[in-house]
Design a protein around this motif. Structure first.
Motif, PDB file in Angstrom:
ATOM      1  N   GLY A  31       3.623   5.812  -5.669  1.00 42.88           N
ATOM      2  CA  GLY A  31       3.361   5.863  -7.102  1.00 42.88           C
ATOM      3  C   GLY A  31       2.323   6.905  -7.460  1.00 42.88           C
ATOM      4  N   LYS A  32       1.261   6.993  -6.657  1.00 47.88           N
ATOM      5  CA  LYS A  32       0.222   7.990  -6.901  1.00 47.88           C
ATOM      6  C   LYS A  32       0.774   9.408  -6.762  1.00 47.88           C
ATOM      7  CE  LYS A  32      -3.673   5.299  -5.145  1.00 47.88           C
ATOM      8  NZ  LYS A  32      -4.663   5.234  -4.058  1.00 47.88           N
ATOM      9  N   CYS A  33       1.563   9.622  -5.723  1.00 54.22           N
ATOM     10  CA  CYS A  33       2.067  10.975  -5.433  1.00 54.22           C
ATOM     11  C   CYS A  33       3.202  11.402  -6.354  1.00 54.22           C
ATOM     12  CB  CYS A  33       2.541  11.048  -3.984  1.00 54.22           C
ATOM     13  SG  CYS A  33       1.228  10.876  -2.782  1.00 54.22           S
ATOM     14  N   GLN A  67       2.289   1.807  -3.429  1.00 55.75           N
ATOM     15  CA  GLN A  67       1.253   2.287  -4.341  1.00 55.75           C
ATOM     16  C   GLN A  67       0.966   3.771  -4.106  1.00 55.75           C
ATOM     17  OE1 GLN A  67      -1.787  -0.689  -3.630  1.00 55.75           O
ATOM     18  NE2 GLN A  67      -1.209  -1.780  -5.498  1.00 55.75           N
ATOM     19  N   GLU A  68       0.975   4.223  -2.867  1.00 56.37           N
ATOM     20  CA  GLU A  68       0.754   5.640  -2.565  1.00 56.37           C
ATOM     21  C   GLU A  68       1.906   6.502  -3.078  1.00 56.37           C
ATOM     22  OE1 GLU A  68      -1.924   7.356  -1.365  1.00 56.37           O
ATOM     23  OE2 GLU A  68      -2.893   5.415  -1.654  1.00 56.37           O
ATOM     24  N   GLY A 117       2.651   9.273 -10.783  1.00 60.21           N
ATOM     25  CA  GLY A 117       1.540   9.586 -11.663  1.00 60.21           C
ATOM     26  C   GLY A 117       0.591   8.443 -11.937  1.00 60.21           C
ATOM     27  N   ARG A 118       0.816   7.295 -11.321  1.00 58.45           N
ATOM     28  CA  ARG A 118      -0.048   6.136 -11.550  1.00 58.45           C
ATOM     29  C   ARG A 118      -0.326   5.434 -10.243  1.00 58.45           C
ATOM     30  NH1 ARG A 118       1.354   3.477 -17.274  1.00 58.45           N
ATOM     31  NH2 ARG A 118       1.358   5.414 -18.413  1.00 58.45           N
ATOM     32  N   GLN A 119      -1.326   4.573 -10.270  1.00 59.26           N
ATOM     33  CA  GLN A 119      -1.705   3.851  -9.061  1.00 59.26           C
ATOM     34  C   GLN A 119      -1.022   2.494  -8.931  1.00 59.26           C
ATOM     35  OE1 GLN A 119      -5.975   3.824  -9.547  1.00 59.26           O
ATOM     36  NE2 GLN A 119      -6.153   5.325  -7.918  1.00 59.26           N
ATOM     37  N   GLY A 120      -0.593   1.932 -10.022  1.00 58.56           N
ATOM     38  CA  GLY A 120      -0.075   0.577 -10.003  1.00 58.56           C
ATOM     39  C   GLY A 120       1.310   0.448  -9.410  1.00 58.56           C
ATOM     40  N   MET A 121       1.670  -0.772  -9.101  1.00 61.02           N
ATOM     41  CA  MET A 121       2.983  -1.089  -8.576  1.00 61.02           C
ATOM     42  C   MET A 121       3.497  -2.302  -9.324  1.00 61.02           C
ATOM     43  SD  MET A 121       4.078  -2.440  -4.815  1.00 61.02           S
ATOM     44  CE  MET A 121       3.859  -4.176  -5.110  1.00 61.02           C
ATOM     45  N   SER A 139       0.823  -1.212   0.000  1.00 60.59           N
ATOM     46  CA  SER A 139       0.000   0.000   0.000  1.00 60.59           C
ATOM     47  C   SER A 139       0.852   1.255   0.000  1.00 60.59           C
ATOM     48  CB  SER A 139      -0.926   0.013   1.218  1.00 60.59           C
ATOM     49  OG  SER A 139      -1.856  -1.015   1.148  1.00 60.59           O
TER      50      SER A 139
END
Length: 135
Positions: free
Chosen positions: A62-64, A59-60, A67-71, A56
Motif C-alpha cells: 500500500g505504501k509503495c 501495508q508495505e 499511496g497510503r499506509q493503511g490496509m 505487514s
C-alpha cells in the motif's frame, strides 16, 4: 494499566453469524494471539505467526503502490478452497478469519470491518522503540 475485557464473544458472534466461517483470531501486530475462537492454542499461535507478517507485507504494498499506509483487507484462497481474510482492527491489532469456500466474501468482509471498529484501542501493543520525536 487495566487488562482489556475478554473479546472472544465478539469473535464467536462473527463466526456464528456468517455462514461457512470456521474461526477467528484477534492478534497484536507483533504476532501475539490475544483472543481466538474455533482454534486451539497451537493453531492460534501458528496462525498469528503467519498473519502478522502478511499484514505487514500488504501495508508495505500500500505504501509503495497505493499511496497510503493503511490496509482494509487482504484475502487469499488456498488450494482446498479455504479463505483466509486479514484486516487491521484497532491500532496495533489484526483480525484474521478462516472460512470455507462457500462463504459470502462480501458479507464476511463487511462483518470483519464492523468487528474491527468494536475492538478497543487498549489492545494495541506499545511500541518497543522510541521514535526520533520522543528523544
Amino acid at each position: 494499566m487495566t487488562q482489556p475485557q475478554d473479546l472472544t464473544w465478539l469473535l464467536s458472534n462473527l463466526v456464528n453469524q456468517v455462514p461457512h466461517t470456521r474461526s477467528a483470531l484477534l492478534l497484536s501486530t507483533d504476532a501475539i494471539p490475544r483472543f481466538y475462537y474455533g482454534l486451539d492454542r497451537d493453531e492460534a499461535d501458528k496462525l498469528a505467526s503467519l498473519a502478522s507478517p502478511l499484514c505487514s507485507l500488504v501495508q508495505e504494498v500500500g505504501k509503495c503502490f497505493g499511496g497510503r499506509q493503511g490496509m482494509r483487507q487482504a484475502n487469499a484462497e488456498l488450494d482446498d478452497g479455504t479463505i483466509l481474510a486479514i484486516t487491521a482492527a484497532s491500532a496495533g491489532s489484526i483480525l484474521t478469519v478462516l472460512a470455507d469456500s462457500k462463504v459470502n466474501a462480501g458479507v464476511l468482509s463487511y462483518e470483519m470491518q464492523q468487528l474491527g471498529k468494536k475492538v478497543p484501542n487498549s489492545l494495541a501493543t506499545p511500541s518497543r522503540h522510541s521514535t526520533p520525536e520522543e528523544s
